[in-house]
Design a protein around this motif. Structure first.
Motif, PDB file in Angstrom:
ATOM      1  N   THR A  61      13.082  44.417  57.168  1.00  0.00           N
ATOM      2  CA  THR A  61      14.313  43.648  57.339  1.00  0.00           C
ATOM      3  C   THR A  61      14.745  43.027  56.014  1.00  0.00           C
ATOM      4  O   THR A  61      15.908  43.120  55.616  1.00  0.00           O
ATOM      5  N   LYS A  62      13.796  42.411  55.309  1.00  0.00           N
ATOM      6  CA  LYS A  62      14.114  41.803  54.013  1.00  0.00           C
ATOM      7  C   LYS A  62      14.582  42.851  53.014  1.00  0.00           C
ATOM      8  O   LYS A  62      15.533  42.618  52.258  1.00  0.00           O
ATOM      9  N   LEU A  63      13.922  44.005  52.992  1.00  0.00           N
ATOM     10  CA  LEU A  63      14.334  45.063  52.061  1.00  0.00           C
ATOM     11  C   LEU A  63      15.748  45.545  52.376  1.00  0.00           C
ATOM     12  O   LEU A  63      16.571  45.710  51.479  1.00  0.00           O
ATOM     13  N   ALA A  64      16.012  45.785  53.655  1.00  0.00           N
ATOM     14  CA  ALA A  64      17.337  46.279  54.040  1.00  0.00           C
ATOM     15  C   ALA A  64      18.430  45.295  53.660  1.00  0.00           C
ATOM     16  O   ALA A  64      19.530  45.693  53.267  1.00  0.00           O
ATOM     17  N   ARG A  65      18.141  44.019  53.740  1.00  0.00           N
ATOM     18  CA  ARG A  65      19.150  42.998  53.454  1.00  0.00           C
ATOM     19  C   ARG A  65      19.295  42.687  51.965  1.00  0.00           C
ATOM     20  O   ARG A  65      20.362  42.319  51.515  1.00  0.00           O
ATOM     21  N   ARG A  66      18.201  42.809  51.199  1.00  0.00           N
ATOM     22  CA  ARG A  66      18.213  42.311  49.826  1.00  0.00           C
ATOM     23  C   ARG A  66      18.139  43.364  48.731  1.00  0.00           C
ATOM     24  O   ARG A  66      18.449  43.063  47.583  1.00  0.00           O
ATOM     25  N   SER A  67      17.711  44.564  49.055  1.00  0.00           N
ATOM     26  CA  SER A  67      17.468  45.556  48.009  1.00  0.00           C
ATOM     27  C   SER A  67      18.759  46.124  47.433  1.00  0.00           C
ATOM     28  O   SER A  67      19.652  46.538  48.177  1.00  0.00           O
ATOM     29  N   PRO A  68      18.850  46.190  46.090  1.00  0.00           N
ATOM     30  CA  PRO A  68      19.987  46.859  45.466  1.00  0.00           C
ATOM     31  C   PRO A  68      19.812  48.381  45.479  1.00  0.00           C
ATOM     32  O   PRO A  68      20.746  49.117  45.192  1.00  0.00           O
ATOM     33  N   VAL A  69      18.604  48.823  45.841  1.00  0.00           N
ATOM     34  CA  VAL A  69      18.291  50.249  45.947  1.00  0.00           C
ATOM     35  C   VAL A  69      18.404  50.634  47.425  1.00  0.00           C
ATOM     36  O   VAL A  69      17.991  49.861  48.282  1.00  0.00           O
ATOM     37  N   PRO A  70      18.947  51.818  47.752  1.00  0.00           N
ATOM     38  CA  PRO A  70      19.027  52.217  49.151  1.00  0.00           C
ATOM     39  C   PRO A  70      17.643  52.190  49.813  1.00  0.00           C
ATOM     40  O   PRO A  70      16.633  52.538  49.188  1.00  0.00           O
ATOM     41  N   VAL A  71      17.599  51.791  51.088  1.00  0.00           N
ATOM     42  CA  VAL A  71      16.352  51.686  51.822  1.00  0.00           C
ATOM     43  C   VAL A  71      16.425  52.621  53.030  1.00  0.00           C
ATOM     44  O   VAL A  71      17.368  52.563  53.814  1.00  0.00           O
ATOM     45  N   LEU A  72      15.420  53.481  53.162  1.00  0.00           N
ATOM     46  CA  LEU A  72      15.295  54.379  54.323  1.00  0.00           C
ATOM     47  C   LEU A  72      14.201  53.795  55.192  1.00  0.00           C
ATOM     48  O   LEU A  72      13.046  53.715  54.789  1.00  0.00           O
TER      49      LEU A  72
END
Length: 75
Positions: A61-72
């Motif tokens: 959840t944190k990665l999907a919301r905060r990452s500037p890199v696409p998250v799969l």
């Protein structure tokens, strides 16, 4: 950590991948590593082994919301 089969499958498909082990809070550490590595995408499972935040694991959840890199996110 058993990454051998995954790495073999990625290499057989022609993908470039590598394994790195880092210490720290998961989401910020993964984001920093993805930026440092100039990653094209971050792949993560939807449910970790710890507590989870609703439908998705808290780290995903944190990665999907905060990452500037696409998250799969993989179920």
């Amino acid at each position: 950590m058993r990454t051998g089969p995954l790495m073999a499958a990625l290499e057989a498909a022609g993908a470039t991948a590598r394994v790195e082990v880092k210490e720290g809070e998961a989401a910020p550490t993964i984001i920093a590593a993805a930026i440092d590595l100039d990653a094209d995408v971050v792949c993560i499972g939807s449910h970790g082994k710890g507590l989870f935040d609703g439908f998705l694991g808290s780290t995903s959840t944190k990665l999907a919301r905060r990452s500037p890199v696409p998250v799969l996110i993989i179920r």
